[in-house]
Design an enzyme around this catalytic site. Structure first.
Site, PDB file in Angstrom:
ATOM      1  N   ASP A   8      34.684  33.093  58.905  1.00  0.00           N
ATOM      2  CA  ASP A   8      35.805  32.210  59.667  1.00  0.00           C
ATOM      3  C   ASP A   8      35.356  30.692  59.728  1.00  0.00           C
ATOM      4  O   ASP A   8      33.918  30.645  59.659  1.00  0.00           O
ATOM      5  CB  ASP A   8      36.132  33.051  60.924  1.00  0.00           C
ATOM      6  CG  ASP A   8      37.513  31.790  61.396  1.00  0.00           C
ATOM      7  OD1 ASP A   8      38.146  31.103  61.046  1.00  0.00           O
ATOM      8  OD2 ASP A   8      36.976  31.257  62.545  1.00  0.00           O
ATOM      9  N   ASP A  10      36.269  27.511  62.077  1.00  0.00           N
ATOM     10  CA  ASP A  10      36.387  27.444  63.087  1.00  0.00           C
ATOM     11  C   ASP A  10      36.306  28.540  64.309  1.00  0.00           C
ATOM     12  O   ASP A  10      36.643  28.917  64.393  1.00  0.00           O
ATOM     13  CB  ASP A  10      37.869  26.169  63.318  1.00  0.00           C
ATOM     14  CG  ASP A  10      38.299  25.660  62.816  1.00  0.00           C
ATOM     15  OD1 ASP A  10      37.566  24.825  61.533  1.00  0.00           O
ATOM     16  OD2 ASP A  10      39.613  25.034  62.023  1.00  0.00           O
TER      17      ASP A  10
END
EC number: 3.1.3.15
Length: 375
Positions: A8, A10
């Site tokens: 991922d 953020d």
């Protein structure tokens, strides 16, 4: 096959701001420990793919230009440190769209799911939200949730890198034929111990020498047609053990690869020691073993026996066991022995092999010991 860490963006690679949008350069901050962790994983053979949900990217609420600048800077920072991402997969939908491409959906993963060169057993997903763990579950890979104030989690980057890159080297092999049923469980990094039952006590004793002197944990259970002959049991045990070693080694990154003695001084060289192998004395007997986990199986055995058998093990099957072990493990082995007592000679062979294995199996970082790029 190549393992991949799907990551991922953020909250995982870069800190997530209160408004959950990194749309300005001043909002860009790397997550603590991410660079050394990714370097360790890179050196362990992992590739990296970013998989990120960017709510409404390209809409007036989140203009593409606001995203592109900080994202390009982030990728440049990682690249400057030797970290390159194989792909960046972005879902631009809103949560209310329920798009199959939005994590935890795996719609963005179609091309990867069709790639047969990916090592899914070693691949993993790293994120900061429960949806990232669900994404991992949907892919049937391991998931790690980074510890954050917003969403909890149990992991930091150092722990993730250690878990994936320094994973224990273990294997379980079960071999079934009309002649034998054999189960081998091996842990190359476990405490030295052995539980061996083959129906041939002397052979059991020799296999125990491998575990003890190679410094590995080894369990072998073999049931064979001993009412006919010892041949099938000894041969198939060698094949199953070799297969287990090969599986436990994985892609062989970081191993010593070779098993041999340190260089000897001229006045220390005599007899079998002149071959430069791991030389082991046992009273009047001397055995020497050199090996290479090259992936090219080859066995050279030099030695003779006077007795037909030692205990319940036919001496003609001693070199045959080592050849079977080499064939299944992909090992190149040169083993020589000379002496007067056949019991000593057989035991010295197994001990010399084990000591050479100890050296070859040791890990020294994560670099592949070959200029070919594969072993």
């Amino acid at each position: 096959m190549t393992p991949i860490v799907f990551i991922d963006r953020d909250g995982t690679l870069i800190e997530e701001p209160p408004d959950f949008q990194i749309d300005a350069y001043e909002k860009l901050r790397l997550v603590n420990g991410v660079i050394p962790a990714l370097l360790k994983l890179r050196d362990a053979g992992y590739h990296f793919v970013i998989v990120t949900n960017q709510d409404g990217l390209g809409s007036p609420a989140y203009p593409q230009a606001s995203f592109d600048g900080p994202n390009a800077l982030m990728l440049q920072i990682f690249s400057s440190q030797g970290i390159v991402f194989r792909d960046v997969l972005i879902d631009r939908s809103w949560p209310t769209d329920n798009a199959p491409t939005r994590k935890p959906g795996i719609g963005l993963m179609v091309a990867y799911l069709q790639d047969r060169d990916i090592d899914w057993a070693r691949s993993a997903m790293v994120g900061d939200r429960p949806t990232d763990l669900q994404f991992a579950e949907n892919l049937n890979i391991r998931g790690f949730q980074l510890r954050t104030p917003q969403f909890g989690g149990d992991w930091d980057w150092d722990g993730i890198a250690h878990t994936l890159a320094d994973a224990p080297r273990r294997a379980v092999v079960q071999r079934h034929t009309k002649e034998t049923t054999i189960r081998v469980e091996i842990d190359l990094d476990g405490a030295p111990q052995a539980r061996i039952t083959t129906g041939l006590p002397f052979f059991d004793h020799m296999l125990e020498q491998i575990a003890k002197h190679a410094g590995i944990s080894l369990q072998i259970s073999a049931v064979g047609d001993l009412h006919i002959d010892e041949h099938h049991t000894i041969e198939d045990t060698g094949l199953a053990l070799g297969q287990a070693v090969r599986q436990a080694l994985g892609d062989k990154r970081g191993i010593g690869r070779y098993g041999f003695d340190p260089p000897q001084l001229p006045w220390q060289v005599s007899g079998a020691a002149a071959h430069g192998g791991f030389t082991l004395p046992m009273d009047e007997t001397q055995a020497s073993a050199v090996l290479d986990f090259s992936g090219r199986p080859y066995c050279v055995f030099e030695g003779t026996f006077v007795r037909e058998r030692v205990g319940d093990m036919p001496t003609e099957l001693v070199p045959h066991f080592f050849r079977s072990l080499c064939d299944a493990s992909g090992m190149n082995l040169h083993l020589s022995v000379h002496g007067d007592n056949d019991h000593h000679k057989v035991e010295a062979c197994f001990k010399a092999l084990a000591r050479a294995l100890r050296q070859a199996l040791q890990r020294h970082g994560h670099v592949l010991p070959s200029t070919k790029g594969a072993l």
